[in-house]
Design a protein around this motif. Structure first.
Motif, short mmCIF file in Angstrom:
data_model
loop_
_atom_site.label_atom_id
_atom_site.label_comp_id
_atom_site.label_asym_id
_atom_site.label_seq_id
_atom_site.Cartn_x
_atom_site.Cartn_y
_atom_site.Cartn_z
N VAL A 58 28.27 10.37 2.16
CA VAL A 58 27.59 11.18 3.18
C VAL A 58 26.10 10.86 3.20
O VAL A 58 25.50 10.69 4.27
CB VAL A 58 27.83 12.69 2.94
N VAL A 59 25.49 10.74 2.03
CA VAL A 59 24.06 10.41 1.95
C VAL A 59 23.79 9.06 2.61
O VAL A 59 22.82 8.90 3.36
CB VAL A 59 23.56 10.44 0.49
N ASP A 60 24.65 8.08 2.36
CA ASP A 60 24.48 6.77 3.00
C ASP A 60 24.52 6.88 4.51
O ASP A 60 23.69 6.27 5.22
CB ASP A 60 25.56 5.79 2.52
N LEU A 61 25.45 7.67 5.05
CA LEU A 61 25.55 7.86 6.51
C LEU A 61 24.33 8.61 7.05
O LEU A 61 23.79 8.26 8.11
CB LEU A 61 26.83 8.61 6.86
N LEU A 62 23.90 9.63 6.32
CA LEU A 62 22.73 10.39 6.75
C LEU A 62 21.48 9.51 6.73
O LEU A 62 20.63 9.61 7.61
CB LEU A 62 22.54 11.62 5.87
N ALA A 63 21.38 8.65 5.73
CA ALA A 63 20.22 7.74 5.63
C ALA A 63 20.24 6.74 6.78
O ALA A 63 19.18 6.45 7.37
CB ALA A 63 20.22 7.03 4.28
N GLU A 64 21.42 6.21 7.13
CA GLU A 64 21.53 5.28 8.25
C GLU A 64 21.04 5.91 9.54
O GLU A 64 20.50 5.22 10.42
CB GLU A 64 22.99 4.84 8.45
N ARG A 65 21.23 7.21 9.67
CA ARG A 65 20.84 7.92 10.89
C ARG A 65 19.44 8.52 10.79
O ARG A 65 19.00 9.24 11.68
CB ARG A 65 21.87 9.00 11.21
N GLY A 66 18.76 8.26 9.69
CA GLY A 66 17.39 8.72 9.54
C GLY A 66 17.24 10.20 9.23
O GLY A 66 16.16 10.75 9.40
N LEU A 67 18.31 10.83 8.76
CA LEU A 67 18.25 12.26 8.45
C LEU A 67 17.81 12.54 7.02
O LEU A 67 17.35 13.65 6.72
CB LEU A 67 19.61 12.92 8.73
N ALA A 84 17.81 18.58 12.33
CA ALA A 84 19.27 18.66 12.40
C ALA A 84 19.79 19.91 11.68
O ALA A 84 20.68 20.60 12.18
CB ALA A 84 19.90 17.41 11.80
N LEU A 85 19.21 20.21 10.52
CA LEU A 85 19.62 21.42 9.79
C LEU A 85 19.27 22.66 10.60
O LEU A 85 20.08 23.60 10.70
CB LEU A 85 18.96 21.45 8.41
N ALA A 86 18.10 22.69 11.20
CA ALA A 86 17.70 23.84 12.03
C ALA A 86 18.64 24.00 13.23
O ALA A 86 19.04 25.11 13.58
CB ALA A 86 16.26 23.69 12.48
#
Length: 146
Positions: free
Chosen positions: A74-83, A107-109
């Motif tokens: 999940v972290v890898d995917l979130l990093a790819e998307r700049g989150l 995104a969290l908000a």
């Protein structure tokens, strides 16, 4: 309540938690899908957003009761998307700290806004006092588990 009935309470609670988890994941996916997220992504974003300091993957996994490998994906995917971004960890050379980027905070908000009506409905139906008791019971159960 006799001893036999009491001994099934833990199993009944466990089944109720499993059922609730499944429904939370399903409902969460429906609520955050329009934002381009999944419940798993929301879970990691939330773990980071509410942590007092950046965390490595292993700590996120331990805190959320997930495997390190699942959180890493999940972290890898979130990093790819700049989150999220990975930063140096002064306590461990290889275990990078995961931090929310500005886009991740947004995104969290957005996720919290999307689930706010559900939060309110649950609060209205169950009540703040009973929810606080449920949180306390689940935390005690977590502490008692190996």
């Amino acid at each position: 309540m006799n001893e036999s009935d009491q001994s099934t309470l833990v199993r009944q609670l466990s089944i109720a938690v499993f059922e609730t988890n499944g429904r939370l994941v399903e409902t969460g996916n429906a609520l955050v899908r329009p934002l381009g997220l999944s419940t798993a992504w929301w879970q990691v974003l939330g773990a980071l957003g509410y942590a007092p300091a950046p965390l490595p993957v292993a700590h996120i996994a331990r805190n959320m009761g997930l495997t390190r490998q699942a959180v890493q994906r999940v972290v890898d995917l979130l990093a790819e998307r700049g989150l999220v971004a990975l930063e140096a960890n002064p306590h461990h050379q290889r275990a990078k700290l995961i931090v929310l980027t500005e886009a991740g905070q947004e995104a969290l908000a957005a996720t919290e806004r999307a689930v706010a009506p559900l939060d309110e409905a649950l609060l209205d139906k169950i009540g703040a006092e009973r929810l606080a008791v449920a949180i306390a019971v689940l935390r005690e159960m977590n502490d008692a588990l190996p």
